[in-house]
Design a protein around this motif. Structure first.
Motif, PDB file in Angstrom:
ATOM      1  N   TYR A  57       0.889  -1.199   0.098  1.00 47.19           N
ATOM      2  CA  TYR A  57      -0.072   0.061  -0.081  1.00 47.19           C
ATOM      3  C   TYR A  57       0.654   1.251   0.084  1.00 47.19           C
ATOM      4  CZ  TYR A  57      -4.317  -2.726   1.106  1.00 47.19           C
ATOM      5  OH  TYR A  57      -5.280  -3.343   1.079  1.00 47.19           O
ATOM      6  N   SER A  58       1.826   1.332   0.910  1.00 43.39           N
ATOM      7  CA  SER A  58       2.807   2.686   1.050  1.00 43.39           C
ATOM      8  C   SER A  58       3.469   2.933  -0.375  1.00 43.39           C
ATOM      9  CB  SER A  58       3.441   2.625   2.041  1.00 43.39           C
ATOM     10  OG  SER A  58       4.551   1.466   2.175  1.00 43.39           O
ATOM     11  N   HIS A  59       3.935   1.516  -0.871  1.00 39.49           N
ATOM     12  CA  HIS A  59       4.660   1.687  -2.099  1.00 39.49           C
ATOM     13  C   HIS A  59       3.692   2.306  -3.368  1.00 39.49           C
ATOM     14  CE1 HIS A  59       8.711   0.453  -0.800  1.00 39.49           C
ATOM     15  NE2 HIS A  59       7.996  -0.366  -0.062  1.00 39.49           N
ATOM     16  N   GLY A  60       2.428   1.676  -3.247  1.00 36.45           N
ATOM     17  CA  GLY A  60       1.745   2.025  -4.224  1.00 36.45           C
ATOM     18  C   GLY A  60       1.088   3.377  -4.214  1.00 36.45           C
ATOM     19  N   SER A  61       0.994   4.106  -3.045  1.00 36.11           N
ATOM     20  CA  SER A  61       0.493   5.271  -2.868  1.00 36.11           C
ATOM     21  C   SER A  61       1.677   6.437  -3.321  1.00 36.11           C
ATOM     22  CB  SER A  61       0.170   5.602  -1.362  1.00 36.11           C
ATOM     23  OG  SER A  61      -0.870   4.784  -0.790  1.00 36.11           O
ATOM     24  N   SER A  62       2.922   6.085  -2.873  1.00 37.82           N
ATOM     25  CA  SER A  62       3.851   6.615  -3.145  1.00 37.82           C
ATOM     26  C   SER A  62       4.374   6.945  -4.874  1.00 37.82           C
ATOM     27  CB  SER A  62       5.310   6.323  -2.747  1.00 37.82           C
ATOM     28  OG  SER A  62       5.267   6.214  -1.236  1.00 37.82           O
ATOM     29  N   LEU A  63       4.042   5.781  -5.477  1.00 32.06           N
ATOM     30  CA  LEU A  63       4.198   5.796  -7.035  1.00 32.06           C
ATOM     31  C   LEU A  63       3.113   6.612  -7.516  1.00 32.06           C
ATOM     32  CD1 LEU A  63       5.811   4.776  -9.385  1.00 32.06           C
ATOM     33  CD2 LEU A  63       4.658   2.668  -9.241  1.00 32.06           C
ATOM     34  N   LEU A  64       2.131   6.575  -6.861  1.00 29.56           N
ATOM     35  CA  LEU A  64       0.916   7.129  -7.500  1.00 29.56           C
ATOM     36  C   LEU A  64       0.926   8.737  -7.435  1.00 29.56           C
ATOM     37  CD1 LEU A  64      -1.897   7.250  -8.906  1.00 29.56           C
ATOM     38  CD2 LEU A  64      -2.902   6.819  -6.493  1.00 29.56           C
ATOM     39  N   GLY A  65       1.643   9.243  -6.078  1.00 26.96           N
ATOM     40  CA  GLY A  65       1.879  10.684  -5.948  1.00 26.96           C
ATOM     41  C   GLY A  65       2.973  11.163  -7.033  1.00 26.96           C
ATOM     42  N   THR A  66       3.923  10.208  -6.949  1.00 32.97           N
ATOM     43  CA  THR A  66       5.104  10.703  -8.028  1.00 32.97           C
ATOM     44  C   THR A  66       4.632  10.846  -9.285  1.00 32.97           C
ATOM     45  OG1 THR A  66       6.601   9.456  -6.635  1.00 32.97           O
ATOM     46  CG2 THR A  66       7.328  10.110  -8.730  1.00 32.97           C
ATOM     47  N   LEU A  67       3.796  10.001  -9.842  1.00 29.88           N
ATOM     48  CA  LEU A  67       3.291  10.104 -11.133  1.00 29.88           C
ATOM     49  C   LEU A  67       2.335  11.103 -11.353  1.00 29.88           C
ATOM     50  CD1 LEU A  67       2.855   6.625 -12.424  1.00 29.88           C
ATOM     51  CD2 LEU A  67       4.885   8.090 -12.967  1.00 29.88           C
ATOM     52  N   GLN A  68       1.817  11.716 -10.314  1.00 23.25           N
ATOM     53  CA  GLN A  68       0.771  12.678 -10.432  1.00 23.25           C
ATOM     54  C   GLN A  68       1.751  13.868 -10.556  1.00 23.25           C
ATOM     55  OE1 GLN A  68      -1.798  13.166  -6.976  1.00 23.25           O
ATOM     56  NE2 GLN A  68      -2.878  11.126  -7.326  1.00 23.25           N
ATOM     57  N   GLN A  69       2.732  14.271  -9.946  1.00 24.76           N
ATOM     58  CA  GLN A  69       3.643  15.192 -10.217  1.00 24.76           C
ATOM     59  C   GLN A  69       4.181  15.260 -11.628  1.00 24.76           C
ATOM     60  OE1 GLN A  69       3.956  17.669  -7.728  1.00 24.76           O
ATOM     61  NE2 GLN A  69       2.493  16.859  -6.595  1.00 24.76           N
ATOM     62  N   VAL A  70       4.848  14.279 -12.027  1.00 25.28           N
ATOM     63  CA  VAL A  70       5.426  14.245 -13.474  1.00 25.28           C
ATOM     64  C   VAL A  70       4.251  14.475 -14.340  1.00 25.28           C
ATOM     65  CG1 VAL A  70       6.590  12.696 -14.818  1.00 25.28           C
ATOM     66  CG2 VAL A  70       7.233  12.551 -12.592  1.00 25.28           C
ATOM     67  N   SER A  71       3.136  13.752 -14.333  1.00 20.71           N
ATOM     68  CA  SER A  71       2.083  13.761 -15.278  1.00 20.71           C
ATOM     69  C   SER A  71       1.434  15.028 -15.423  1.00 20.71           C
ATOM     70  CB  SER A  71       1.013  12.697 -15.172  1.00 20.71           C
ATOM     71  OG  SER A  71       0.344  13.052 -13.913  1.00 20.71           O
ATOM     72  N   GLY A  72       1.216  15.676 -14.096  1.00 25.07           N
ATOM     73  CA  GLY A  72       1.140  17.331 -14.264  1.00 25.07           C
ATOM     74  C   GLY A  72       1.832  18.232 -14.949  1.00 25.07           C
ATOM     75  N   ALA A  73       3.058  17.948 -14.722  1.00 21.87           N
ATOM     76  CA  ALA A  73       4.043  19.023 -15.277  1.00 21.87           C
ATOM     77  C   ALA A  73       4.255  18.557 -16.752  1.00 21.87           C
ATOM     78  CB  ALA A  73       5.522  18.539 -14.697  1.00 21.87           C
ATOM     79  N   ILE A  74       3.997  17.424 -17.235  1.00 22.21           N
ATOM     80  CA  ILE A  74       3.968  17.043 -18.621  1.00 22.21           C
ATOM     81  C   ILE A  74       2.750  17.637 -19.301  1.00 22.21           C
ATOM     82  CG2 ILE A  74       3.481  15.159 -20.257  1.00 22.21           C
ATOM     83  CD1 ILE A  74       5.390  13.194 -18.497  1.00 22.21           C
ATOM     84  N   GLY A  75       1.523  17.602 -18.528  1.00 21.20           N
ATOM     85  CA  GLY A  75       0.288  18.108 -19.316  1.00 21.20           C
ATOM     86  C   GLY A  75       0.167  19.728 -19.227  1.00 21.20           C
ATOM     87  N   THR A  76       0.994  20.375 -18.288  1.00 29.55           N
ATOM     88  CA  THR A  76       1.022  21.741 -18.033  1.00 29.55           C
ATOM     89  C   THR A  76       2.008  22.152 -19.316  1.00 29.55           C
ATOM     90  OG1 THR A  76       0.549  21.737 -15.825  1.00 29.55           O
ATOM     91  CG2 THR A  76       1.680  23.566 -16.990  1.00 29.55           C
ATOM     92  N   ALA A  77       3.394  21.582 -19.433  1.00 29.35           N
ATOM     93  CA  ALA A  77       3.997  21.891 -20.553  1.00 29.35           C
ATOM     94  C   ALA A  77       3.680  21.614 -21.876  1.00 29.35           C
ATOM     95  CB  ALA A  77       5.329  21.102 -20.447  1.00 29.35           C
ATOM     96  N   LEU A  78       3.021  20.510 -22.313  1.00 32.68           N
ATOM     97  CA  LEU A  78       2.269  20.324 -23.459  1.00 32.68           C
ATOM     98  C   LEU A  78       1.235  20.989 -23.806  1.00 32.68           C
ATOM     99  CD1 LEU A  78       2.050  18.304 -25.668  1.00 32.68           C
ATOM    100  CD2 LEU A  78       0.584  17.001 -24.279  1.00 32.68           C
ATOM    101  N   LEU A  79       0.371  21.477 -22.922  1.00 28.00           N
ATOM    102  CA  LEU A  79      -0.825  22.316 -23.450  1.00 28.00           C
ATOM    103  C   LEU A  79      -0.215  23.844 -23.446  1.00 28.00           C
ATOM    104  CD1 LEU A  79      -2.368  20.094 -22.895  1.00 28.00           C
ATOM    105  CD2 LEU A  79      -4.131  21.191 -21.611  1.00 28.00           C
ATOM    106  N   ILE A  80       0.614  24.236 -22.815  1.00 31.19           N
ATOM    107  CA  ILE A  80       1.193  25.602 -22.924  1.00 31.19           C
ATOM    108  C   ILE A  80       2.058  25.784 -24.397  1.00 31.19           C
ATOM    109  CG2 ILE A  80       3.072  27.086 -21.700  1.00 31.19           C
ATOM    110  CD1 ILE A  80       0.189  27.365 -20.672  1.00 31.19           C
TER     111      ILE A  80
END
Length: 495
Positions: free
Chosen positions: A412-435
């Motif tokens: 559970y703890s590793h799954g939560s951490s990986l999910l949180g990490t990918l949120q940060q990365v995907s958010g940065a990718i989405g913001t950069a791509l759309l801009i």
């Protein structure tokens, strides 16, 4: 802090570790007290992510910095989150719930105090780094604890209550800061947050009980270096796309990807000796892996679009920061208020009847937002944004629940951490791509003879179309998700 080992029996006492009865679990149908306390704390720290948005002009004047430098207050927060979250999976398995909570809230409060009295811009940045380090621990701690103490049949409802707090916090941030800034200096923002953070921290420490069991072991420091360097470099490179001067974003992104690949390969090697910093065996679970893909695509479209709308409202429609914040606030509130209802519906009907219509509605809302122009009524923009946020609530709450529910408790703890990490990365990718899409289209139209406003509107419309295209990935992935997953061995039993 971690969930019980997979060899443990599925009795409530084993699942809850040393958690003491009704104080933590509550009665059937009630949100466990430990989760309520963690939600309150997480609300406070996540509110801080967006509360500085409206203060940037004041900071530029007070410290004599330009807009690019001032934006580092947000960028450095995101970089720190990306660097710290991958380590939380290991950290939460080695310390108790109370220790993790105390460390997170103390760190956040110290960062807030430092920012409130910052004599220079550099000290203010340091305060934001310390704040982000505390924030990075709270979300994985909340998710891991929820999955440990809440039985599978009740997780949708409890996750919906979590969604309420997590959605309302970023929605309220710009509006709250807008009101505070009417009273005086930007320092009042931190002065407002500090006593709240201290109060919530002390309240939690007085009532919070430990959940689950801890493990002994020291971290792999090479893993720490690779994770911090890789994810922060990748997110920074993505944030620099379209910026003038400095290091090439492509070089930063390439270096970040290489370090992340080395980190992943090293974690696979460490798994043989049960010493990974971030256990990638979570990806062997099909529903969890699909949920990661869906959530990553969803956050790309969601966060990218959330950047576009304030730009449109402030730069093209002439609204103030407070007015723009108030206009988008109902959407965030709608997303939060729908969370508990969506959670209950998930417990009753499963994920597919919610996620598939929600994904389709998200694509439709983004498609309609691609038609906005300088004459679009504000009521239409408000309605479309509320629909978009409501559809995202139908997607995110069930996917969080079914994805983490597919994992055995010790992951559970590793799954939560990986999910949180990918949120940060995907958010940065989405913001950069759309801009990038917006800027390139606007530049193309301007080169073709369009005036500045028409070019800007054209770029904005194409960016929303790009968000809708990303949303198609969410639709396709939603069709592959099961409606429910079987509770893994060792998961918490019904009350």
């Amino acid at each position: 802090m971690t969930a019980p080992e997979p060899t443990a029996t599925a009795s409530p006492s084993d699942a809850l570790g040393d958690l003491e009865g009704e104080l933590a679990t509550g009665r059937a149908g009630r949100t466990p007290l430990v989760v309520t306390l963690l939600v309150a704390a997480t609300f406070v720290v996540i509110l801080n992510e967006t509360i500085m948005v409206n203060a940037i002009p004041r900071l530029m004047a007070d410290f004599g910095v330009d807009a690019r430098a001032a934006q580092w207050l947000s960028t450095v927060f995101m970089l720190t989150m990306a660097a710290v979250i991958p380590m939380t999976g290991w950290f939460l398995q080695r310390v108790t719930t109370r220790t993790a909570y105390a460390a997170a809230m103390t760190t956040f409060s110290i960062g807030t105090a430092l920012a409130a009295v910052a004599p220079t811009f550099e000290v203010l940045l340091a305060g934001r780094v310390v704040q982000a380090a505390g924030t990075a621990v709270m979300m994985p701690l909340l998710m891991t604890t929820l999955m440990t103490v809440v039985p599978a049949h009740d997780r949708g409802r409890v996750m919906g209550n979590v969604t309420l707090a997590m959605s309302c916090a970023p929605a309220l941030g710009p509006a709250v800061s807008g009101v505070i800034l009417q009273l005086g200096s930007w320092r009042l923002i931190f002065v407002f947050v500090l006593p709240v953070a201290i109060g919530v921290g002390l309240w939690g420490m007085r009532l919070l009980q430990n959940v689950g069991r801890t493990r002994a072991g020291s971290p792999s420091w090479l893993s720490v270096v690779l994770a911090a360097g890789g994810f922060s470099t990748l997110v920074y490179g993505l944030s620099q796309i379209g910026a003038d001067g400095g290091v090439s974003p492509a070089a930063l992104i390439g270096a970040g990807v290489a370090l992340v690949a080395l980190f992943a390969a090293y974690q696979v090697r460490l798994q043989a000796s049960e010493r990974p910093l971030l256990d990638l065996r979570t990806l062997r679970h099909r529903t969890y892996a699909l949920s990661l893909l869906l959530m990553s695509a969803g956050f790309m479209a969601f966060l990218g679009s959330m950047i576009l709308l304030p730009l449109y409202l402030q730069q093209l429609r002439g609204l103030t920061e407070l007015q723009a914040g108030l206009l988008v606030m109902p959407g965030g509130l709608a997303m939060g208020l729908l969370g508990p209802q969506v959670g209950r519906a998930y417990d009753r009907y499963g994920s597919r009847p919610l996620v598939i219509p929600g994904a389709l509605g998200m694509v439709a809302a983004l498609g309609l937002l691609s038609r906005v122009d300088l004459g679009t009524p504000y009521a239409v923009i408000l309605a479309l944004h509320v629909v978009l946020m409501g559809c995202l609530a139908m997607v995110f709450t069930p996917v969080f629940t079914i994805g983490l529910g597919d994992l055995p408790p010790h992951l559970y703890s590793h799954g939560s951490s990986l999910l949180g990490t990918l949120q940060q990365v995907s958010g940065a990718i989405g913001t950069a791509l759309l801009i990038v899409v917006m800027d390139n289209r606007a530049g193309s139209l301007a080169a073709g003879g369009a005036d500045a406003e028409a070019a800007a509107i054209g770029g904005l419309q194409w960016a929303f179309v790009a968000g809708a295209v990303i949303g198609v990935v969410v639709v396709v992935t939603s069709l592959l998700l099961p409606s429910r997953v079987d509770a893994p061995e060792g998961a918490p039993a019904p009350h």
